[in-house]
Design a protein around this motif. Structure first.
Motif, PDB file in Angstrom:
ATOM      1  N   THR A  12       1.064  -1.019   0.066  1.00 49.38           N
ATOM      2  CA  THR A  12      -0.018  -0.280  -0.186  1.00 49.38           C
ATOM      3  C   THR A  12       0.923   1.321   0.199  1.00 49.38           C
ATOM      4  OG1 THR A  12      -1.631  -1.045   1.299  1.00 49.38           O
ATOM      5  CG2 THR A  12      -1.851   1.702   1.115  1.00 49.38           C
ATOM      6  N   ILE A  13       1.893   1.680   1.011  1.00 53.26           N
ATOM      7  CA  ILE A  13       2.778   2.388   0.676  1.00 53.26           C
ATOM      8  C   ILE A  13       4.036   2.031   0.698  1.00 53.26           C
ATOM      9  CG2 ILE A  13       4.244   3.804   2.705  1.00 53.26           C
ATOM     10  CD1 ILE A  13       1.951   3.765   4.689  1.00 53.26           C
ATOM     11  N   ALA A  14       4.543   1.099   0.311  1.00 48.11           N
ATOM     12  CA  ALA A  14       6.005   0.627   0.370  1.00 48.11           C
ATOM     13  C   ALA A  14       5.954  -0.873  -0.596  1.00 48.11           C
ATOM     14  CB  ALA A  14       6.369   0.613   1.051  1.00 48.11           C
ATOM     15  N   ASP A  15       6.625  -0.669  -1.568  1.00 47.39           N
ATOM     16  CA  ASP A  15       6.571  -2.016  -2.488  1.00 47.39           C
ATOM     17  C   ASP A  15       7.542  -3.004  -1.922  1.00 47.39           C
ATOM     18  OD1 ASP A  15       6.590  -4.045  -4.307  1.00 47.39           O
ATOM     19  OD2 ASP A  15       7.889  -2.927  -6.093  1.00 47.39           O
ATOM     20  N   THR A  16       7.221  -4.021  -1.383  1.00 53.24           N
ATOM     21  CA  THR A  16       7.910  -4.581  -0.258  1.00 53.24           C
ATOM     22  C   THR A  16       8.219  -6.170  -1.317  1.00 53.24           C
ATOM     23  OG1 THR A  16       6.132  -5.111   1.517  1.00 53.24           O
ATOM     24  CG2 THR A  16       7.963  -3.543   1.950  1.00 53.24           C
ATOM     25  N   ARG A  17       7.054  -5.746  -2.037  1.00 56.10           N
ATOM     26  CA  ARG A  17       7.329  -7.630  -2.916  1.00 56.10           C
ATOM     27  C   ARG A  17       8.231  -7.689  -3.093  1.00 56.10           C
ATOM     28  NH1 ARG A  17       2.608  -9.971  -5.942  1.00 56.10           N
ATOM     29  NH2 ARG A  17       3.255 -11.907  -7.158  1.00 56.10           N
ATOM     30  N   PRO A  18       8.908  -7.632  -3.656  1.00 59.01           N
ATOM     31  CA  PRO A  18      10.048  -8.403  -3.491  1.00 59.01           C
ATOM     32  C   PRO A  18      11.299  -9.163  -3.277  1.00 59.01           C
ATOM     33  CG  PRO A  18       9.832  -6.496  -5.537  1.00 59.01           C
ATOM     34  CD  PRO A  18       9.195  -6.355  -4.341  1.00 59.01           C
ATOM     35  N   VAL A  19      11.379  -7.690  -1.974  1.00 57.03           N
ATOM     36  CA  VAL A  19      12.220  -7.933  -0.651  1.00 57.03           C
ATOM     37  C   VAL A  19      11.449  -9.504   0.048  1.00 57.03           C
ATOM     38  CG1 VAL A  19      12.980  -7.322   0.843  1.00 57.03           C
ATOM     39  CG2 VAL A  19      13.193  -6.416  -0.457  1.00 57.03           C
ATOM     40  N   ILE A  20      10.063  -9.384  -0.081  1.00 59.00           N
ATOM     41  CA  ILE A  20       8.585 -10.623   0.086  1.00 59.00           C
ATOM     42  C   ILE A  20       9.352 -12.068  -0.340  1.00 59.00           C
ATOM     43  CG2 ILE A  20       6.895 -11.424   1.304  1.00 59.00           C
ATOM     44  CD1 ILE A  20       5.966  -8.184   1.960  1.00 59.00           C
ATOM     45  N   HIS A  25      11.739 -17.196   0.022  1.00 58.29           N
ATOM     46  CA  HIS A  25      12.256 -18.271  -0.821  1.00 58.29           C
ATOM     47  C   HIS A  25      13.903 -18.260   0.477  1.00 58.29           C
ATOM     48  CE1 HIS A  25       9.564 -18.307  -4.455  1.00 58.29           C
ATOM     49  NE2 HIS A  25       9.272 -17.487  -4.737  1.00 58.29           N
ATOM     50  N   ARG A  26      14.581 -17.780   0.555  1.00 52.58           N
ATOM     51  CA  ARG A  26      15.286 -18.156   1.056  1.00 52.58           C
ATOM     52  C   ARG A  26      15.414 -18.848   1.792  1.00 52.58           C
ATOM     53  NH1 ARG A  26      19.957 -13.333  -0.019  1.00 52.58           N
ATOM     54  NH2 ARG A  26      19.532 -12.282  -1.782  1.00 52.58           N
ATOM     55  N   THR A  27      13.828 -18.109   3.056  1.00 53.01           N
ATOM     56  CA  THR A  27      13.614 -19.368   4.837  1.00 53.01           C
ATOM     57  C   THR A  27      13.355 -20.654   4.660  1.00 53.01           C
ATOM     58  OG1 THR A  27      13.503 -16.856   5.557  1.00 53.01           O
ATOM     59  CG2 THR A  27      12.187 -18.852   6.882  1.00 53.01           C
ATOM     60  N   LEU A  28      12.504 -20.846   3.108  1.00 56.83           N
ATOM     61  CA  LEU A  28      12.439 -22.342   3.120  1.00 56.83           C
ATOM     62  C   LEU A  28      13.165 -22.931   2.806  1.00 56.83           C
ATOM     63  CD1 LEU A  28       9.046 -21.483   0.325  1.00 56.83           C
ATOM     64  CD2 LEU A  28       9.049 -22.228   2.688  1.00 56.83           C
ATOM     65  N   ASP A  39       3.430 -16.476  -6.571  1.00 54.39           N
ATOM     66  CA  ASP A  39       2.343 -16.090  -6.444  1.00 54.39           C
ATOM     67  C   ASP A  39       1.142 -16.895  -4.810  1.00 54.39           C
ATOM     68  OD1 ASP A  39       1.773 -14.884  -8.715  1.00 54.39           O
ATOM     69  OD2 ASP A  39       1.074 -16.691 -10.045  1.00 54.39           O
ATOM     70  N   GLU A  40       2.240 -18.617  -4.842  1.00 58.86           N
ATOM     71  CA  GLU A  40       1.422 -18.778  -3.534  1.00 58.86           C
ATOM     72  C   GLU A  40       2.090 -18.171  -2.099  1.00 58.86           C
ATOM     73  OE1 GLU A  40       0.917 -23.514  -4.382  1.00 58.86           O
ATOM     74  OE2 GLU A  40       2.826 -22.839  -4.503  1.00 58.86           O
ATOM     75  N   ILE A  41       2.834 -17.524  -2.105  1.00 58.08           N
ATOM     76  CA  ILE A  41       3.778 -16.842  -1.174  1.00 58.08           C
ATOM     77  C   ILE A  41       2.686 -15.426  -1.083  1.00 58.08           C
ATOM     78  CG2 ILE A  41       5.669 -15.675  -0.761  1.00 58.08           C
ATOM     79  CD1 ILE A  41       7.308 -17.696  -1.626  1.00 58.08           C
ATOM     80  N   ALA A  42       3.263 -14.670  -2.978  1.00 56.99           N
ATOM     81  CA  ALA A  42       2.540 -13.746  -2.386  1.00 56.99           C
ATOM     82  C   ALA A  42       1.156 -13.140  -1.667  1.00 56.99           C
ATOM     83  CB  ALA A  42       2.276 -12.651  -3.997  1.00 56.99           C
ATOM     84  N   ALA A  43       0.226 -14.794  -1.783  1.00 50.46           N
ATOM     85  CA  ALA A  43      -1.440 -14.718  -1.661  1.00 50.46           C
ATOM     86  C   ALA A  43      -1.176 -15.023   0.568  1.00 50.46           C
ATOM     87  CB  ALA A  43      -2.054 -16.135  -2.201  1.00 50.46           C
ATOM     88  N   THR A  44      -0.481 -14.752   0.678  1.00 50.07           N
ATOM     89  CA  THR A  44      -0.018 -15.095   2.349  1.00 50.07           C
ATOM     90  C   THR A  44       0.394 -13.096   2.755  1.00 50.07           C
ATOM     91  OG1 THR A  44       2.049 -15.567   2.778  1.00 50.07           O
ATOM     92  CG2 THR A  44       0.585 -17.608   2.213  1.00 50.07           C
ATOM     93  N   PHE A  53       3.356 -19.141   7.640  1.00 51.08           N
ATOM     94  CA  PHE A  53       4.121 -20.451   7.074  1.00 51.08           C
ATOM     95  C   PHE A  53       3.597 -21.477   7.527  1.00 51.08           C
ATOM     96  CE2 PHE A  53       8.023 -17.311   7.798  1.00 51.08           C
ATOM     97  CZ  PHE A  53       8.872 -18.189   6.903  1.00 51.08           C
ATOM     98  N   PRO A  54       1.891 -21.479   8.163  1.00 49.73           N
ATOM     99  CA  PRO A  54       1.912 -22.524   7.751  1.00 49.73           C
ATOM    100  C   PRO A  54       0.848 -22.584   6.775  1.00 49.73           C
ATOM    101  CG  PRO A  54       1.547 -21.915  10.516  1.00 49.73           C
ATOM    102  CD  PRO A  54       2.382 -20.727   9.125  1.00 49.73           C
ATOM    103  N   VAL A  55       0.348 -21.676   6.234  1.00 46.64           N
ATOM    104  CA  VAL A  55      -0.657 -21.580   5.315  1.00 46.64           C
ATOM    105  C   VAL A  55       0.013 -22.241   3.942  1.00 46.64           C
ATOM    106  CG1 VAL A  55      -1.651 -20.037   2.780  1.00 46.64           C
ATOM    107  CG2 VAL A  55      -1.984 -19.812   5.621  1.00 46.64           C
ATOM    108  N   LEU A  56       1.638 -21.844   3.979  1.00 48.79           N
ATOM    109  CA  LEU A  56       2.477 -22.811   2.384  1.00 48.79           C
ATOM    110  C   LEU A  56       2.713 -24.470   2.812  1.00 48.79           C
ATOM    111  CD1 LEU A  56       4.874 -20.015   2.110  1.00 48.79           C
ATOM    112  CD2 LEU A  56       3.259 -20.126   1.220  1.00 48.79           C
ATOM    113  N   HIS A  57       2.794 -24.488   4.242  1.00 49.23           N
ATOM    114  CA  HIS A  57       3.562 -25.813   4.861  1.00 49.23           C
ATOM    115  C   HIS A  57       2.199 -26.073   6.097  1.00 49.23           C
ATOM    116  CE1 HIS A  57       5.474 -29.697   4.258  1.00 49.23           C
ATOM    117  NE2 HIS A  57       6.046 -29.272   5.703  1.00 49.23           N
TER     118      HIS A  57
END
Length: 211
Positions: A12-20, A25-28, A39-44, A53-57
């Motif tokens: 909304t304020i900041a474009d954090t999507r690339p960093v998130i 990915h690195r955390t997984l 897309d699956e990650i962005a949905a969270t 994280f529990p949504v993903l696994h």
């Protein structure tokens, strides 16, 4: 415009999507968990990390806490590498709203220190006067608690406030609190999902909020 504006941060304020996405990915990988699509990650995005994280696994609370701690450590490195910009017209529009007498606050699922550091880095800390972050609530978005706490802090009623965000979590949070809601289509949620969640208005450019 309403007296109180309650803003989401990420998307909304900041474009954090690339960093998130990069950090997830690195955390997984670091946690030896299966990878997921962007897309699956962005949905969270919009959920607290402990719930994302529990949504993903499937995992228990202890594992989710470990993933969250790992994510936050890795995020600092990724942020230093990639950086996070504000979306176009956000800073100018927020200052315009402030000059018109609006009170600006943030309700986010991001950690408190992280969002405050970003606000200071964007030189918005003189106009954004209150932050509700992940650790400040027991019930996160889409629950109304972040908005209710903000209203209580300022001594205002739901009809005095508008909630602005990029995902259905934000819109549902605002609606659950009885507030007017505005969706921004340029973030992590689609125009369709914002409308379906019941947004009173959807804008493609943050500057449209003042028009």
């Amino acid at each position: 415009m309403k007296k109180l504006i309650i803003l989401d941060f990420d998307g909304t304020i900041a474009d954090t999507r690339p960093v998130i996405l990069n950090t997830f990915h690195r955390t997984l990988d670091a946690m030896h968990l299966p990878q997921h699509s962007d897309d699956e990650i962005a949905a969270t995005i919009g959920l607290p990390l402990l719930k994302a994280f529990p949504v993903l696994h499937p995992m228990d609370e202890e594992m989710a806490a470990l993933c969250t701690a790992t994510y936050r450590r890795i995020f600092e490195d990724v942020n230093a590498e990639i950086g996070v910009p504000m979306f176009p017209h956000v800073a100018d529009t927020l200052r315009q709203l402030h000059n018109q007498g609006c009170t600006l606050s943030i309700a986010t699922s991001r950690g408190y220190k992280s969002v405050v550091d970003f606000i200071k880095g964007f030189h918005l800390d003189d106009i954004i006067t209150f932050v509700i972050a992940a650790e400040d609530v027991k019930h996160a978005k889409p629950d109304a608690e972040p908005v209710i706490k903000t209203l209580k802090h300022y001594g205002m009623k739901a009809e005095d406030a508008v909630v602005i965000g990029d995902t259905h979590f934000d819109i549902l949070m605002g609606r659950n609190a009885g507030c007017t809601t505005i969706g921004v289509s340029y973030g992590n949620g689609s125009r369709e999902s914002l409308i379906e969640a019941g947004a009173d208005m959807v804008v493609d450019d943050f500057a449209e909020i003042c028009q």
